[in-house]
Design a protein around this motif. Structure first.
Motif, PDB file in Angstrom:
ATOM      1  N   ASP A   1       0.825  -1.210   0.000  1.00 31.59           N
ATOM      2  CA  ASP A   1       0.000   0.000   0.000  1.00 31.59           C
ATOM      3  C   ASP A   1       0.860   1.260   0.000  1.00 31.59           C
ATOM      4  OD1 ASP A   1      -2.351  -1.480  -0.014  1.00 31.59           O
ATOM      5  OD2 ASP A   1      -2.549  -1.424   2.168  1.00 31.59           O
ATOM      6  N   GLU A   2       1.875   1.264   0.836  1.00 32.21           N
ATOM      7  CA  GLU A   2       2.783   2.417   0.891  1.00 32.21           C
ATOM      8  C   GLU A   2       3.515   2.582  -0.437  1.00 32.21           C
ATOM      9  OE1 GLU A   2       4.589   5.761   2.587  1.00 32.21           O
ATOM     10  OE2 GLU A   2       2.945   4.558   3.352  1.00 32.21           O
TER      11      GLU A   2
ATOM     12  N   ASP B   1       2.463   1.629  -3.421  1.00 29.68           N
ATOM     13  CA  ASP B   1       1.498   2.117  -4.410  1.00 29.68           C
ATOM     14  C   ASP B   1       1.240   3.612  -4.246  1.00 29.68           C
ATOM     15  OD1 ASP B   1       1.239  -0.381  -5.582  1.00 29.68           O
ATOM     16  OD2 ASP B   1      -0.599  -0.889  -4.480  1.00 29.68           O
ATOM     17  N   ARG B   2       1.084   4.077  -3.016  1.00 26.61           N
ATOM     18  CA  ARG B   2       0.854   5.506  -2.761  1.00 26.61           C
ATOM     19  C   ARG B   2       2.056   6.345  -3.224  1.00 26.61           C
ATOM     20  NH1 ARG B   2      -1.448   3.561   2.065  1.00 26.61           N
ATOM     21  NH2 ARG B   2       0.435   4.056   3.218  1.00 26.61           N
ATOM     22  N   THR B   3       3.255   5.872  -2.905  1.00 26.21           N
ATOM     23  CA  THR B   3       4.465   6.612  -3.279  1.00 26.21           C
ATOM     24  C   THR B   3       4.640   6.645  -4.796  1.00 26.21           C
ATOM     25  OG1 THR B   3       5.491   5.967  -1.197  1.00 26.21           O
ATOM     26  CG2 THR B   3       6.952   6.763  -2.939  1.00 26.21           C
TER      27      THR B   3
ATOM     28  N   ALA C   1       2.306   6.451  -7.003  1.00 25.14           N
ATOM     29  CA  ALA C   1       1.270   7.338  -7.544  1.00 25.14           C
ATOM     30  C   ALA C   1       1.691   8.800  -7.432  1.00 25.14           C
ATOM     31  CB  ALA C   1      -0.058   7.102  -6.821  1.00 25.14           C
ATOM     32  N   LEU C   2       2.342   9.167  -6.329  1.00 23.57           N
ATOM     33  CA  LEU C   2       2.847  10.538  -6.173  1.00 23.57           C
ATOM     34  C   LEU C   2       3.915  10.859  -7.226  1.00 23.57           C
ATOM     35  CD1 LEU C   2       3.113  10.818  -2.290  1.00 23.57           C
ATOM     36  CD2 LEU C   2       1.549  12.072  -3.795  1.00 23.57           C
TER      37      LEU C   2
ATOM     38  N   ASP D   1       2.316  11.533 -10.595  1.00 23.24           N
ATOM     39  CA  ASP D   1       1.680  12.852 -10.744  1.00 23.24           C
ATOM     40  C   ASP D   1       2.735  13.883 -11.051  1.00 23.24           C
ATOM     41  OD1 ASP D   1      -0.832  11.923 -10.268  1.00 23.24           O
ATOM     42  OD2 ASP D   1      -0.879  12.506  -8.163  1.00 23.24           O
TER      43      ASP D   1
END
Length: 68
Positions: A57-58, A60-62, A64-65, A68
């Motif tokens: 999860d971490e 995937d979040r990183t 995604a950042l 962007d």
């Protein structure tokens, strides 16, 4: 400035090495600094060395950042 990226371990190789997926690029890296890494795990990669394990999860979040 230093940049460390989350990468997924694709396969373990000899001598504390692994093949990882770095945004679609396969790269051989060292796992010498991290214990108990398995294929499918995510690690933080800097300068060819995995620095620590990271949960999916971490990671995937990183990623995604970065996208962007």
């Amino acid at each position: 400035m230093c940049l460390a990226m989350p990468v997924r371990v694709l396969e373990l190789t000899a001598d504390d090495q692994a093949i990882v997926d770095l945004g679609g690029v396969r790269k051989q890296v060292s796992l010498a600094l991290v214990d108990a890494v398995q294929a499918g795990d995510y690690v933080i990669l800097h300068a060819g060395y995995a620095l620590q394990k990271l949960d999916r999860d971490e990671a995937d979040r990183t990623l995604a950042l970065f996208a962007d």
